[in-house]
Motif scaffolding. Sequence first.
Motif, PDB file in Angstrom:
ATOM      1  N   SER A  50       0.847  -1.196   0.000  1.00  0.00           N
ATOM      2  CA  SER A  50       0.000   0.000   0.000  1.00  0.00           C
ATOM      3  C   SER A  50       0.876   1.237   0.000  1.00  0.00           C
ATOM      4  O   SER A  50       1.966   1.243   0.562  1.00  0.00           O
ATOM      5  N   SER A  51       0.388   2.269  -0.639  1.00  0.00           N
ATOM      6  CA  SER A  51       1.109   3.537  -0.711  1.00  0.00           C
ATOM      7  C   SER A  51       0.926   4.309   0.586  1.00  0.00           C
ATOM      8  O   SER A  51      -0.145   4.278   1.187  1.00  0.00           O
ATOM      9  N   SER A  54       0.074  10.610   0.009  1.00  0.00           N
ATOM     10  CA  SER A  54      -1.288  11.068  -0.260  1.00  0.00           C
ATOM     11  C   SER A  54      -1.413  11.381  -1.747  1.00  0.00           C
ATOM     12  O   SER A  54      -0.417  11.610  -2.437  1.00  0.00           O
ATOM     13  N   GLU A  55      -2.633  11.391  -2.235  1.00  0.00           N
ATOM     14  CA  GLU A  55      -2.826  11.661  -3.659  1.00  0.00           C
ATOM     15  C   GLU A  55      -2.495  13.110  -4.008  1.00  0.00           C
ATOM     16  O   GLU A  55      -2.344  13.447  -5.173  1.00  0.00           O
ATOM     17  N   GLN A  71       0.831   4.881  -7.823  1.00  0.00           N
ATOM     18  CA  GLN A  71      -0.536   4.990  -8.326  1.00  0.00           C
ATOM     19  C   GLN A  71      -1.293   3.671  -8.152  1.00  0.00           C
ATOM     20  O   GLN A  71      -2.445   3.670  -7.733  1.00  0.00           O
ATOM     21  N   ARG A  74      -2.360   2.816  -4.410  1.00  0.00           N
ATOM     22  CA  ARG A  74      -3.333   3.643  -3.684  1.00  0.00           C
ATOM     23  C   ARG A  74      -4.461   2.724  -3.192  1.00  0.00           C
ATOM     24  O   ARG A  74      -5.082   2.989  -2.193  1.00  0.00           O
ATOM     25  N   ASN A  75      -4.705   1.651  -3.949  1.00  0.00           N
ATOM     26  CA  ASN A  75      -5.543   0.540  -3.504  1.00  0.00           C
ATOM     27  C   ASN A  75      -4.572  -0.591  -3.188  1.00  0.00           C
ATOM     28  O   ASN A  75      -3.643  -0.834  -3.960  1.00  0.00           O
TER      29      ASN A  75
END
Length: 133
Positions: A50-51, A54-55, A71, A74-75
Amino acid sequence: MVTGQGWAGDSTPPHPAAPHPRKSSLVRPYAVTGGRTAPRMKFAMEALVSSVTSEYQDISLLSPEYQAIIQLTRNVRSVAEISALLRQPLGVVRVLIADMASEGLIRVHQPALDAGKPDLNLLERVLSGLRRL
């Protein structure tokens, strides 16, 4: 001179039904990892990633491979899934993920294996997936 046989120097166009060669990446996998084949940390291919960015965080200064992994993660995704989605060898992706984890860009969640025994649920999912192929 032989004509129409596809020899080098022949002006005959290639057969129209011949498949076009797939475009290959200009950067070879060993160049992406700096020639390394072993990751800095060991983790299973079913380990989840998992990243931790933050986006809204600017990742444009990172390599394209790092950006793609951030990217994708993020999921939460498995190492094997990331490898498949990036169309990169598993070994290359493991090296990249280990590097990113040591830099604090992503988090690797190891599966809990009891005393080296395989997880029966995981084995059943793999078998089910193989049957669907």
